[in-house]
Scaffold this motif. Structure first.
Motif, PDB file in Angstrom:
ATOM      1  N   SER A 101       0.868  -1.441  -0.037  1.00  0.00           N
ATOM      2  CA  SER A 101      -0.170  -0.082   0.088  1.00  0.00           C
ATOM      3  C   SER A 101       0.830   1.317   0.016  1.00  0.00           C
ATOM      4  CB  SER A 101      -0.905  -0.010   1.178  1.00  0.00           C
ATOM      5  OG  SER A 101      -0.197  -0.061   2.453  1.00  0.00           O
ATOM      6  N   ALA A 102       2.084   1.133   0.262  1.00  0.00           N
ATOM      7  CA  ALA A 102       2.885   2.223   0.647  1.00  0.00           C
ATOM      8  C   ALA A 102       4.005   2.644  -0.489  1.00  0.00           C
ATOM      9  CB  ALA A 102       3.515   2.476   1.932  1.00  0.00           C
ATOM     10  N   TYR A 103       4.226   1.588  -0.975  1.00  0.00           N
ATOM     11  CA  TYR A 103       5.704   1.722  -1.879  1.00  0.00           C
ATOM     12  C   TYR A 103       5.290   1.768  -3.458  1.00  0.00           C
ATOM     13  CZ  TYR A 103       7.436  -0.115   2.563  1.00  0.00           C
ATOM     14  OH  TYR A 103       7.626  -0.264   3.996  1.00  0.00           O
ATOM     15  N   THR A 104       6.276   2.358  -4.168  1.00  0.00           N
ATOM     16  CA  THR A 104       6.548   2.190  -5.431  1.00  0.00           C
ATOM     17  C   THR A 104       7.977   1.743  -5.918  1.00  0.00           C
ATOM     18  OG1 THR A 104       4.828   4.026  -5.721  1.00  0.00           O
ATOM     19  CG2 THR A 104       6.082   3.669  -7.744  1.00  0.00           C
ATOM     20  N   LEU A 105       7.752   0.678  -6.439  1.00  0.00           N
ATOM     21  CA  LEU A 105       9.048   0.200  -7.287  1.00  0.00           C
ATOM     22  C   LEU A 105       9.399   0.658  -8.429  1.00  0.00           C
ATOM     23  CD1 LEU A 105       8.351  -3.601  -6.340  1.00  0.00           C
ATOM     24  CD2 LEU A 105       9.420  -1.797  -4.854  1.00  0.00           C
ATOM     25  N   CYS A 106      10.755   1.332  -8.642  1.00  0.00           N
ATOM     26  CA  CYS A 106      11.017   1.844  -9.737  1.00  0.00           C
ATOM     27  C   CYS A 106      12.385   1.196 -10.490  1.00  0.00           C
ATOM     28  CB  CYS A 106      11.131   3.312  -9.766  1.00  0.00           C
ATOM     29  SG  CYS A 106       9.537   4.252  -9.644  1.00  0.00           S
ATOM     30  N   GLY A 107      12.865   1.424 -11.703  1.00  0.00           N
ATOM     31  CA  GLY A 107      13.928   0.740 -12.112  1.00  0.00           C
ATOM     32  C   GLY A 107      13.727   1.239 -13.701  1.00  0.00           C
ATOM     33  N   LYS A 134       8.218   9.462  -1.570  1.00  0.00           N
ATOM     34  CA  LYS A 134       9.477   9.944  -1.351  1.00  0.00           C
ATOM     35  C   LYS A 134      10.476   8.951  -1.473  1.00  0.00           C
ATOM     36  CE  LYS A 134       7.662  13.718   1.551  1.00  0.00           C
ATOM     37  NZ  LYS A 134       7.696  14.309   2.910  1.00  0.00           N
ATOM     38  N   PRO A 135      11.870   9.235  -1.709  1.00  0.00           N
ATOM     39  CA  PRO A 135      13.051   8.064  -1.891  1.00  0.00           C
ATOM     40  C   PRO A 135      12.772   7.660  -0.431  1.00  0.00           C
ATOM     41  CG  PRO A 135      13.494  10.118  -2.715  1.00  0.00           C
ATOM     42  CD  PRO A 135      12.286  10.566  -2.149  1.00  0.00           C
ATOM     43  N   TYR A 136      12.927   6.242  -0.844  1.00  0.00           N
ATOM     44  CA  TYR A 136      12.990   5.484   0.665  1.00  0.00           C
ATOM     45  C   TYR A 136      14.149   4.362   0.530  1.00  0.00           C
ATOM     46  CZ  TYR A 136      11.940   1.886   4.169  1.00  0.00           C
ATOM     47  OH  TYR A 136      12.299   1.081   5.295  1.00  0.00           O
ATOM     48  N   MET A 137      14.494   3.733  -0.511  1.00  0.00           N
ATOM     49  CA  MET A 137      15.459   2.708  -0.771  1.00  0.00           C
ATOM     50  C   MET A 137      16.114   2.647  -2.187  1.00  0.00           C
ATOM     51  SD  MET A 137      14.902  -1.638   0.054  1.00  0.00           S
ATOM     52  CE  MET A 137      16.405  -2.616  -0.371  1.00  0.00           C
ATOM     53  N   ALA A 138      17.466   2.590  -2.199  1.00  0.00           N
ATOM     54  CA  ALA A 138      17.969   2.334  -3.407  1.00  0.00           C
ATOM     55  C   ALA A 138      18.936   1.119  -3.379  1.00  0.00           C
ATOM     56  CB  ALA A 138      19.044   3.404  -3.878  1.00  0.00           C
ATOM     57  N   ILE A 139      18.773   0.214  -4.380  1.00  0.00           N
ATOM     58  CA  ILE A 139      19.434  -1.052  -4.165  1.00  0.00           C
ATOM     59  C   ILE A 139      20.033  -1.560  -5.432  1.00  0.00           C
ATOM     60  CG2 ILE A 139      17.348  -2.510  -4.301  1.00  0.00           C
ATOM     61  CD1 ILE A 139      20.284  -3.378  -2.068  1.00  0.00           C
ATOM     62  N   GLY A 140      20.868  -2.432  -5.614  1.00  0.00           N
ATOM     63  CA  GLY A 140      21.243  -3.131  -6.975  1.00  0.00           C
ATOM     64  C   GLY A 140      22.300  -4.131  -6.770  1.00  0.00           C
ATOM     65  N   SER A 141      22.858  -4.857  -7.576  1.00  0.00           N
ATOM     66  CA  SER A 141      23.754  -5.724  -7.472  1.00  0.00           C
ATOM     67  C   SER A 141      24.383  -6.059  -8.910  1.00  0.00           C
ATOM     68  CB  SER A 141      23.298  -7.111  -6.739  1.00  0.00           C
ATOM     69  OG  SER A 141      24.199  -8.231  -6.733  1.00  0.00           O
ATOM     70  N   LEU A 189      11.285  -4.386   2.854  1.00  0.00           N
ATOM     71  CA  LEU A 189      10.079  -4.143   3.065  1.00  0.00           C
ATOM     72  C   LEU A 189       9.048  -5.104   3.603  1.00  0.00           C
ATOM     73  CD1 LEU A 189       9.827  -2.715  -0.524  1.00  0.00           C
ATOM     74  CD2 LEU A 189      10.470  -1.666   1.436  1.00  0.00           C
ATOM     75  N   ASP A 190       9.404  -6.481   3.564  1.00  0.00           N
ATOM     76  CA  ASP A 190       8.383  -7.563   3.957  1.00  0.00           C
ATOM     77  C   ASP A 190       8.822  -8.132   5.189  1.00  0.00           C
ATOM     78  OD1 ASP A 190       6.706  -6.872   1.752  1.00  0.00           O
ATOM     79  OD2 ASP A 190       8.196  -8.299   0.327  1.00  0.00           O
ATOM     80  N   GLY A 231      27.051  -8.383  -5.232  1.00  0.00           N
ATOM     81  CA  GLY A 231      27.736  -7.408  -4.874  1.00  0.00           C
ATOM     82  C   GLY A 231      26.604  -6.501  -4.536  1.00  0.00           C
ATOM     83  N   LEU A 232      25.558  -6.879  -3.606  1.00  0.00           N
ATOM     84  CA  LEU A 232      24.443  -5.852  -3.192  1.00  0.00           C
ATOM     85  C   LEU A 232      25.278  -4.646  -2.764  1.00  0.00           C
ATOM     86  CD1 LEU A 232      22.107  -8.727  -2.327  1.00  0.00           C
ATOM     87  CD2 LEU A 232      21.420  -6.842  -3.791  1.00  0.00           C
ATOM     88  N   GLN A 233      24.724  -3.368  -3.193  1.00  0.00           N
ATOM     89  CA  GLN A 233      24.922  -2.225  -2.410  1.00  0.00           C
ATOM     90  C   GLN A 233      23.413  -1.386  -2.279  1.00  0.00           C
ATOM     91  OE1 GLN A 233      28.287  -1.997  -1.701  1.00  0.00           O
ATOM     92  NE2 GLN A 233      28.869  -3.477  -3.031  1.00  0.00           N
ATOM     93  N   GLY A 234      23.448  -0.929  -1.302  1.00  0.00           N
ATOM     94  CA  GLY A 234      22.188  -0.409  -0.899  1.00  0.00           C
ATOM     95  C   GLY A 234      21.974   0.686   0.224  1.00  0.00           C
ATOM     96  N   VAL A 235      21.261   1.874   0.003  1.00  0.00           N
ATOM     97  CA  VAL A 235      20.689   2.712   1.140  1.00  0.00           C
ATOM     98  C   VAL A 235      19.369   2.821   1.454  1.00  0.00           C
ATOM     99  CG1 VAL A 235      20.971   5.021   1.643  1.00  0.00           C
ATOM    100  CG2 VAL A 235      23.147   3.947   0.307  1.00  0.00           C
ATOM    101  N   VAL A 236      18.814   2.974   2.614  1.00  0.00           N
ATOM    102  CA  VAL A 236      17.641   3.133   3.094  1.00  0.00           C
ATOM    103  C   VAL A 236      17.778   4.500   3.751  1.00  0.00           C
ATOM    104  CG1 VAL A 236      15.827   2.555   4.593  1.00  0.00           C
ATOM    105  CG2 VAL A 236      17.020   0.634   3.323  1.00  0.00           C
ATOM    106  N   ILE A 237      16.619   5.319   3.444  1.00  0.00           N
ATOM    107  CA  ILE A 237      16.358   6.631   3.979  1.00  0.00           C
ATOM    108  C   ILE A 237      15.350   6.358   5.150  1.00  0.00           C
ATOM    109  CG2 ILE A 237      15.901   9.143   3.597  1.00  0.00           C
ATOM    110  CD1 ILE A 237      16.846   8.510   0.559  1.00  0.00           C
ATOM    111  N   THR A 238      15.744   6.528   6.340  1.00  0.00           N
ATOM    112  CA  THR A 238      14.952   6.471   7.596  1.00  0.00           C
ATOM    113  C   THR A 238      14.604   7.995   8.168  1.00  0.00           C
ATOM    114  OG1 THR A 238      16.462   6.190   9.447  1.00  0.00           O
ATOM    115  CG2 THR A 238      16.011   4.545   8.023  1.00  0.00           C
ATOM    116  N   PRO A 239      13.864   8.060   9.021  1.00  0.00           N
ATOM    117  CA  PRO A 239      13.647   9.226   9.767  1.00  0.00           C
ATOM    118  C   PRO A 239      14.554   9.558  10.612  1.00  0.00           C
ATOM    119  CG  PRO A 239      11.652   7.726   9.818  1.00  0.00           C
ATOM    120  CD  PRO A 239      12.548   7.023   9.258  1.00  0.00           C
TER     121      PRO A 239
END
Length: 572
Positions: free
Chosen positions: A276-282, A469-476, A494-495, A546-554
């Motif tokens: 309900s809250a997320y949008t997945l983009c790529g 709003k941006p929440y997470m960026a990830i890739g590998s 997310l889950d 080689g996963l690299q990621g950032v999550v934006i939290t409050p």
């Protein structure tokens, strides 16, 4: 017959090549989640991460930092990416409050034909195709970075090359991972220009800690810094590229016109709602990565996977079955949209994916999945044989204005085509096309070679919005396994409620519709008897994601870097 035994010979060769020459590191490097207040970078090499942070401290944007990081990765992680390759990028432009997507995928030369990798009516041996001039596509990464910089850069283009130029001139210490990959790579030793740089006079790989200098690359980067990408795509460097390809023992047909005519593209990003809250983009096709990840995740919302622990037989089963269904669609339908119709909307239709999910049975494997037919196109196309050997890199940047870059960049297999020109390696990206142009029934393969076409990719740089709003960026990196790696990490955050590092650390697993693969030396090993009882052919494999990621939290930024490689997430 076991699913793996039924694979076309060329795919069996590719899987064997992964075991012979994996993108392996030197074991896991345990690390805690990284924290920062204002900005953060994550990449596969500490030197690249520090270069990106340096650019941010100079007032650069996320786009600026990503460019500096890519140039350093070209130098210190040459087996994976560089200016001789391509990239897919997804960004969040905070000023315009929009998601952007850039396609820097390589293209086939204008002279390329659909039987490029065929000999006497059969696909040529995979490694013979890789290590040849035929495998080199027109590089795209510099044009893509320049396009991104024009839209989202803050600092002068020239400034962004200085960290890599300094490192190339002063030298960098050979890392354990680079040394290990050089040691085991015999094809690289057979290319005189590459051997002269990567090995000593006795043919031994430079030892760990050896200071390796690359003045030729420094000169090329200096020219690009001063004159822009034209210094690469036109003039002396372009002539050197064309000559090196033409004079290979198995020559290619790239021309100066192919190089000068290359264009990166800004494409509308592929975005879809999740929960309900997320949008997945790529990036959209020709990358199949985000499309297939989104299919998997949406299919899994129709299963009880989250009732079970992540390291349980049932959780592995549901994840694998969703992967089979999504990969089956990917293999049939996805290719360069300039050449074939890719039914993206139909493949992501909620009703279609809910219907696909009904094919998953709780207690047993379905075996190899068949593709669906959401747009009544299935009988018009043939399934190709498109091996993808893992050697790629991923980086993420978030700046203090909430601009975000998620970029996957590659030269394809380890050390690409092995053709070394002016201090950098050329890709072997054209082996991401199907090696045969028709299937056994004579139907044309969507991802066959065609002039100026972009090969299908599995790269899946993802940007996830939460309430827009941006929440997470990830890739590998990881060849066609990228899709499973990214899906695992996204679901972990997310889950499953994990932090980004915990999600990256989870054992790698999944099915690419050819048996069930699980990561060696993990807790999943104990599940093998139960999985086999459900009908799976189980392969334990090295899975050096080689996963690299950032999550934006409050509370600020949280960063993760894959413990299977040498990466680093840092920020201020």
């Amino acid at each position: 017959m076991a699913a793996a035994d039924a694979l076309p010979a060329v795919l069996q060769q590719a899987m064997a090549a992964e075991d012979i020459n994996p993108e392996a590191g030197t074991g896991r490097i345990e690390r805690p989640v990284a924290h920062a207040r204002h900005d953060m970078v994550s990449s596969a090499n500490p030197l690249a991460s520090r270069a990106g942070l340096q650019i941010l401290r100079q007032g650069g944007s996320a786009a600026d930092a990503a460019i500096a990081m890519q140039m350093v990765l070209n130098l210190v992680e040459p087996q994976s990416s560089g200016i001789g390759g391509g990239a897919f990028i997804v960004t969040y432009d905070a000023r315009q409050r929009r998601v952007r997507s850039y396609d820097g995928r390589e293209t086939a030369p204008a002279a390329a034909r659909s039987d490029r990798f065929m000999r006497d009516g059969h696909a040529m041996p995979f490694m013979a195709a890789v290590n040849s001039g035929l495998s080199v596509g027109t590089p795209g990464v510099l044009r893509a970075l320049a396009l991104m910089h024009a839209r989202e850069g803050h600092l002068p283009w020239k400034t962004l090359f200085q960290p890599a130029i300094r490192l190339a001139e002063q030298g960098f210490k050979v890392s354990p991972r680079l040394h290990a990959l050089l040691e085991q790579n015999q094809a690289l030793r057979k290319q005189p220009a590459a051997a002269a740089y990567f090995y000593n006079a006795q043919g031994q790989a430079w030892p760990v800690g050896y200071r390796l200098r690359n003045p030729a690359l420094a000169q090329v980067l200096r020219g690009i810094a001063e004159r822009g990408p034209d210094a690469f795509y036109k003039g002396e460097v372009a002539r050197d590229i064309v000559a090196a390809i033409a004079h290979h023992a198995v020559p290619g047909d790239m021309t100066l016109a192919d190089l000068s005519g290359y264009r990166a593209l800004e494409r509308a990003p592929l975005c879809a709602p999740y929960r309900s809250a997320y949008t997945l983009c790529g990036p959209p096709p020709p990358s199949s990565g985000p499309l297939t990840v989104i299919q998997m995740l949406e299919i899994l919302t129709h299963t009880p996977i989250d009732r079970y622990p992540v390291d349980s037989v049932q959780a592995v089963h549901y994840f694998a079955e969703a992967g089979k269904l999504a990969y089956a669609d990917r293999d049939l339908y996805v290719a360069d949209p300039a050449f074939v119709k890719v039914p993206v909307k139909d493949l992501l239709s909620p009703g279609y994916l809910a219907l696909r999910a009904t094919l998953i049975e709780p207690g047993r494997s379905m075996g190899p999945a068949l593709p669906g037919d959401p747009a009544r196109m299935r009988m018009l196309r043939g399934a190709g044989n498109t091996p993808e050997i893992p050697s790629t890199s991923h980086l993420v940047v978030v700046d203090d204005h909430a601009n975000v870059v998620s970029m996957t960049t590659t030269i394809e297999s380890a050390f690409g085509s092995k053709i070394f020109v002016d201090g950098f390696l050329l890709n072997n990206q054209l082996t991401d096309f199907s090696l045969s142009d028709v299937d056994a029934q004579g139907r044309p393969v969507a991802n066959r070679v065609e002039p100026l076409k972009r090969p299908r990719s599995s790269m899946a740089p993802m940007l996830i919005l939460k309430h827009d709003k941006p929440y997470m960026a990830i890739g590998s990196p990881g060849g066609s396994a990228i899709i499973n790696y990214v899906a695992k990490a996204v679901r972990g955050v997310l889950d499953r409620g994990l932090n980004i590092q915990e999600a990256i650390d989870l054992p790698n697993l999944g099915s690419r519709n050819r048996g069930l693969e699980i990561e060696k030396y993990t807790a999943l090993h104990r599940l093998i008897p139960g999985l086999r009882a459900m009908g799976y052919t189980v392969h334990e494999r090295d899975f050096p994601s080689g996963l690299q990621g950032v999550v934006i939290t409050p509370q600020g930024l949280e960063g993760g870097a894959d413990p299977r490689r040498e990466g680093l997430a840092i920020g201020d």
